[in-house]
Enzyme design. Structure first.
Site, PDB file in Angstrom:
ATOM      1  N   ASN A 131      11.271 -60.986   3.222  1.00 33.67           N
ATOM      2  CA  ASN A 131      10.164 -60.433   2.448  1.00 33.67           C
ATOM      3  C   ASN A 131       9.246 -59.731   3.445  1.00 33.67           C
ATOM      4  O   ASN A 131       8.530 -60.382   4.200  1.00 33.67           O
ATOM      5  CB  ASN A 131       9.421 -61.570   1.726  1.00 33.67           C
ATOM      6  CG  ASN A 131       8.150 -61.091   1.050  1.00 33.67           C
ATOM      7  OD1 ASN A 131       7.897 -59.883   0.960  1.00 33.67           O
ATOM      8  ND2 ASN A 131       7.331 -62.025   0.582  1.00 33.67           N
ATOM      9  N   GLU A 133       7.976 -72.303  -1.699  1.00 36.44           N
ATOM     10  CA  GLU A 133       7.174 -71.845  -0.576  1.00 36.44           C
ATOM     11  C   GLU A 133       5.836 -72.583  -0.578  1.00 36.44           C
ATOM     12  O   GLU A 133       4.883 -72.146  -1.240  1.00 36.44           O
ATOM     13  CB  GLU A 133       6.909 -70.334  -0.700  1.00 36.44           C
ATOM     14  CG  GLU A 133       8.153 -69.479  -0.659  1.00 36.44           C
ATOM     15  CD  GLU A 133       7.858 -68.086  -0.150  1.00 36.44           C
ATOM     16  OE1 GLU A 133       8.674 -67.573   0.607  1.00 36.44           O
ATOM     17  OE2 GLU A 133       6.795 -67.506  -0.490  1.00 36.44           O
ATOM     18  N   SER A 154       7.234 -69.973   7.224  1.00 31.71           N
ATOM     19  CA  SER A 154       7.433 -70.065   8.678  1.00 31.71           C
ATOM     20  C   SER A 154       8.873 -70.387   9.085  1.00 31.71           C
ATOM     21  O   SER A 154       9.103 -71.136  10.023  1.00 31.71           O
ATOM     22  CB  SER A 154       6.457 -71.075   9.289  1.00 31.71           C
ATOM     23  OG  SER A 154       5.123 -70.643   9.094  1.00 31.71           O
TER      24      SER A 154
HETATM   25  P1  13P Z   1       6.279 -66.440   6.675  1.00 26.48           P
HETATM   26  O1  13P Z   1       7.751 -66.560   6.977  1.00 26.48           O
HETATM   27  O2  13P Z   1       5.620 -65.336   7.432  1.00 26.48           O
HETATM   28  O3  13P Z   1       5.593 -67.760   6.780  1.00 26.48           O
HETATM   29  O4  13P Z   1       6.172 -65.998   5.120  1.00 26.48           O
HETATM   30  C1  13P Z   1       6.854 -66.717   4.160  1.00 26.48           C
HETATM   31  C2  13P Z   1       6.793 -65.996   2.869  1.00 26.48           C
HETATM   32  O5  13P Z   1       5.755 -65.911   2.240  1.00 26.48           O
HETATM   33  C3  13P Z   1       8.032 -65.355   2.375  1.00 26.48           C
HETATM   34  O6  13P Z   1       7.895 -64.902   1.066  1.00 26.48           O
END
Ligand code: 13P
Length: 251
Positions: free
Chosen positions: A9, A167, A213
């Site tokens: 993403n 998430e 992350s």
């Molecule tokens: P990060 O991998 O930067 O923490 O973002 C996760 C995310 O929101 C993917 O949709």
């Protein structure tokens, strides 16, 4: 068998030149991968050149959002048919950043899921709790409500196209990943909810991916968990080297 889905993403990152360079590198480095699905979700402005670059490759394309109408006077919005037209197969819906900054609620996200399924696009439905909610022991109730309300009216047949992304908000962009055990526990809970709604077969077939992350250094441990079927990667999907390593996770 659930085929792992490794998705990037990109959020609000990259202009056309950078986007094309990134997918060109991914295309070359990942050409031999056949046992997992690879997806990139760039911003709307780069979808077309990215689609052209990816033509004939094993990397799929997704959008980051839609407005739940086919067309019309909705200034600034993009419809599911427009995403299909440019070559998208997937679309991220209900991301926590949209819930937070644009006040998207479950009922509105549910309308998006419905329309996306009507158009044979595959929704990646994002759910997850805040740190406050987790500390108050409410994480299961919060996620269960999001799953139920965002999927209201979706049939068992429709569920074949749906991917759920867990998430936890406290793990997004913070460098603080959920432990594999924390993620596995929630993924299993989500699968149990799906079992109650759709029966064991559909629950077993639905992919539940983890986001927050995800990095080259933690992806292997996460992917070893039985109910983690892939990753939705933010920051670490913006560089070819780290996303390639994530896609090539070793179990
Ligand atoms: P990060 O991998 O930067 O923490 O973002 C996760 C995310 O929101 C993917 O949709």
């Amino acid at each position: 068998m659930r085929v792992p889905l490794m998705a990037g993403n990109w959020k609000m990152h990259k202009g056309v030149g950078q986007a094309v360079a990134l997918v060109q590198a991914l295309k070359e480095s990942l050409a031999d991968v056949t046992d997992r699905e690879i997806l990139v979700c760039p911003p709307f402005t780069t979808l077309y050149p990215v689609a052209e670059t990816l033509r004939g490759s094993n990397i799929e394309l997704g959008g980051q959002n839609i407005y739940p109408k086919e067309e019309g006077a909705y200034t600034g919005e993009v419809s599911p048919t427009m995403l299909l037209d440019v070559g998208c197969r997937y679309v991220i819906l209900g991301h926590s950043e949209r819930r937070r900054y644009f006040k998207e609620a479950d009922e509105f996200i549910n309308r998006k899921v419905d329309l996306v399924l009507e158009h044979s696009l595959r929704p990646i439905l994002c759910v997850g709790e805040t740190l406050e909610q987790r500390e108050a022991g409410q994480e299961v109730a919060v996620v269960a409500k999001q799953v139920r309300e965002c999927l209201a009216g979706v049939t068992g047949e429709g569920m074949k196209e749906v991917v759920i992304a867990y998430e936890p908000l406290w793990a997004i962009g913070t460098g603080r990943t959920a432990t594999p055990e924390q993620a596995q526990t929630m993924h299993q809970t989500i699968r149990d909810i799906l079992k109650g709604l759709y029966g064991p077969e559909t629950a077993q077939a639905t992919r539940i991916i983890y986001g927050g992350s995800v990095k080259p250094g933690n992806v292997d441990d996460l992917m070893r968990e039985p109910d983690i079927d892939g990753a939705l990667v933010g920051g670490a999907s913006l560089k070819a080297e780290s996303f390639v390593r994530i896609v090539r996770f070793e179990e």
